[in-house]
Design a protein around this motif. Sequence first.
Motif, PDB file in Angstrom:
ATOM      1  N   ILE A   1      10.152 -69.315  20.047  1.00  0.00           N
ATOM      2  CA  ILE A   1      11.054 -69.476  18.905  1.00  0.00           C
ATOM      3  C   ILE A   1      12.479 -69.852  19.299  1.00  0.00           C
ATOM      4  CG2 ILE A   1      11.993 -68.367  16.811  1.00  0.00           C
ATOM      5  CD1 ILE A   1       8.958 -68.599  16.716  1.00  0.00           C
ATOM      6  N   CYS A   2      12.992 -69.244  20.324  1.00  0.00           N
ATOM      7  CA  CYS A   2      14.409 -69.422  20.671  1.00  0.00           C
ATOM      8  C   CYS A   2      14.736 -70.902  20.937  1.00  0.00           C
ATOM      9  CB  CYS A   2      14.731 -68.604  21.923  1.00  0.00           C
ATOM     10  SG  CYS A   2      16.385 -68.931  22.528  1.00  0.00           S
ATOM     11  N   PRO A   3      15.835 -71.415  20.330  1.00  0.00           N
ATOM     12  CA  PRO A   3      16.176 -72.826  20.548  1.00  0.00           C
ATOM     13  C   PRO A   3      16.497 -73.126  22.011  1.00  0.00           C
ATOM     14  CG  PRO A   3      17.883 -71.711  19.223  1.00  0.00           C
ATOM     15  CD  PRO A   3      16.745 -70.745  19.390  1.00  0.00           C
ATOM     16  N   ILE A   4      16.986 -72.137  22.745  1.00  0.00           N
ATOM     17  CA  ILE A   4      17.271 -72.376  24.167  1.00  0.00           C
ATOM     18  C   ILE A   4      16.001 -72.179  24.988  1.00  0.00           C
ATOM     19  CG2 ILE A   4      18.575 -71.510  26.173  1.00  0.00           C
ATOM     20  CD1 ILE A   4      20.928 -71.141  24.324  1.00  0.00           C
ATOM     21  N   GLY A   5      15.232 -71.145  24.637  1.00  0.00           N
ATOM     22  CA  GLY A   5      13.978 -70.895  25.349  1.00  0.00           C
ATOM     23  C   GLY A   5      13.041 -72.096  25.271  1.00  0.00           C
TER      24      GLY A   5
ATOM     25  N   CYS B   1      10.568 -68.623  33.166  1.00  0.00           N
ATOM     26  CA  CYS B   1      11.458 -67.674  33.865  1.00  0.00           C
ATOM     27  C   CYS B   1      12.876 -67.740  33.299  1.00  0.00           C
ATOM     28  CB  CYS B   1      11.480 -68.000  35.351  1.00  0.00           C
ATOM     29  SG  CYS B   1      12.645 -66.967  36.239  1.00  0.00           S
ATOM     30  N   THR B   2      13.405 -66.574  32.986  1.00  0.00           N
ATOM     31  CA  THR B   2      14.755 -66.526  32.409  1.00  0.00           C
ATOM     32  C   THR B   2      15.764 -65.936  33.398  1.00  0.00           C
ATOM     33  OG1 THR B   2      14.341 -64.351  31.506  1.00  0.00           O
ATOM     34  CG2 THR B   2      13.858 -66.209  30.051  1.00  0.00           C
ATOM     35  N   LEU B   3      15.359 -65.848  34.667  1.00  0.00           N
ATOM     36  CA  LEU B   3      16.241 -65.307  35.708  1.00  0.00           C
ATOM     37  C   LEU B   3      16.756 -63.908  35.351  1.00  0.00           C
ATOM     38  CD1 LEU B   3      18.361 -68.460  36.657  1.00  0.00           C
ATOM     39  CD2 LEU B   3      16.260 -67.650  37.710  1.00  0.00           C
TER      40      LEU B   3
HETATM   41  S1  SF4 Z   1      16.819 -64.901  27.022  1.00  0.00           S
HETATM   42 FE1  SF4 Z   1      16.897 -67.141  26.883  1.00  0.00          FE
HETATM   43  S2  SF4 Z   1      15.041 -67.668  25.830  1.00  0.00           S
HETATM   44 FE2  SF4 Z   1      15.346 -65.459  25.484  1.00  0.00          FE
HETATM   45  S3  SF4 Z   1      16.484 -65.321  23.565  1.00  0.00           S
HETATM   46 FE3  SF4 Z   1      17.980 -65.440  25.199  1.00  0.00          FE
HETATM   47  S4  SF4 Z   1      18.509 -67.625  25.390  1.00  0.00           S
HETATM   48 FE4  SF4 Z   1      16.586 -67.448  24.249  1.00  0.00          FE
END
Ligand code: SF4
Length: 471
Positions: free
Chosen positions: A171-175, A226-228
């Motif tokens: 869902i997340c626009p960055i994810g 992976c989100t580090l």
């Molecule tokens: S950790 Fe990354 S992918 Fe998860 S909500 Fe935050 S910005 Fe989005």
Amino acid sequence: MHVTKVHIALKRNKRDIFGMPILSFLFKNKYMLFFYRLFTLFLLIYSTLYGFINPTKGNLFTNAVFWSIFWPFFMTVSLPTLGSVFCMVCPHGFLGKYITKLGLKLRPPKWLANPYIGLVSSNILVYWFVLYTFPGFFRNPFNTAIFFLSFTFLSVLFFFVFRGMAYCKYICPIGSVNTAFSRTSFTWLSTYEEECKSCKKPECALACPYELNPSKFDKKNSMTYCTLCMECAKACDAVRFEVRGWGSSLYKEISNPKSIEIAVYILLLGVITFTMRFHHGLSRSGLANYMPWVVVGKHLQSALGIPSWVDITGLIALLMAVSLVLLLFYVSFRLVAKITEKSFKECTLVLGYAFAPLMIVGGLSHTLEFFFTEYYHNIVNGFSQAFGLGIHGVTLAKRGDIWLNLFKIFPFVAGFWSLNILWKRVVMFTKDKRKLVFILSASLPLVYLLLSLLTIIVMVLFPVHHAHKIH
Ligand code: SF4
Ligand code: SF4
Ligand code: SF4
């Protein structure tokens, strides 16, 4: 799941950030990570509340936090250079780690476990479509606060109901873009293979809230979602975080290529880069009134009596840009498939990775230029207002200052870098007719380079002197 910390005495290689005292402290120390996350959470809560308390345009803080820091610097600058470091400090991810532990831990249904949902809905429709069509919407701090509060609610709900940080993945626009974006970065998380060979219990994978196994990242040439967050690094000393060549994974075979990553490169090239060149570049030149999207947009706007707060010209520019990119991509890759006698999908999944730098690195030009003309004084004045600092920030440069043209180099770096990767991937892909395959599949980077050059020439020869309303 209980995780036992694995201590291993190992000699870290020279490029391993965890072997560098200061950087290791900044990227791995649990108190530092906790501090960053607490700080971004505080910014999220304070700036959202500030948007409700002071919803007028006099509120400088809310928009400064979201549109001058979070969005441009974390998404446009840090993702393609440092990798997913925003996720490392993200307030939603921070909350998510705890909420998930208390939640229902359900497996997301198949229809929902689809990263295209995040790309098309949360990213393209909810943000870019609104930005071009209703340009005043995000300038309003109240709307900005509602926008981010909605994502906060959605994230809490998803983290509570589903396991494996489903919100981040789907869902997340960055994810939805971070796996694709971070391929051009110069950081890479993986493990020391020698240590892992004899490992009986992969504590690194058991510690990962995203259900990933970092000991497989090198083999797959992919860090997937992976989100580090560094939970794996806390669990085992054999996890490493290296500095590698920029975009090094793009030069190698990718064992499990993902169509979503190629879709990110191609769709966002149309949605962001080409649309920006059309709508914020050529539409601001003296030739604006001859541009097809301006002609069609103005005609529709007056013929249908559409109010001026709806920018039909922006919408038409978006549709034309996306159609052009998709058409170019489709026709050229169909031809490549025919020549190589391989499937369209196979051609796309191997060669499409070469397009990674186009939008990602090219986009740096816009953000860096905006830092000097807008973001810097927005940030200073916003924080000064919210914390009563009494500082007045002034713009570091005005639009049109000659030296800002320095940043125009990024699209050319991106274009030629893309061609370089493409050639390497063509060599990897086929032994026959390599030059022809390269020329055909290079249509996107070539048109991108031409458009970047054309925009500069038109802006220089036909500077703005009339008409089209600039947003
Ligand atoms: S950790 Fe990354 S992918 Fe998860 S909500 Fe935050 S910005 Fe989005
Ligand atoms: S597989 Fe994971 S836990 Fe096992 S040694 Fe490698 S990094 Fe450590
Ligand atoms: S692999 Fe490690 S850093 Fe990446 S998401 Fe999992 S625990 Fe976090």
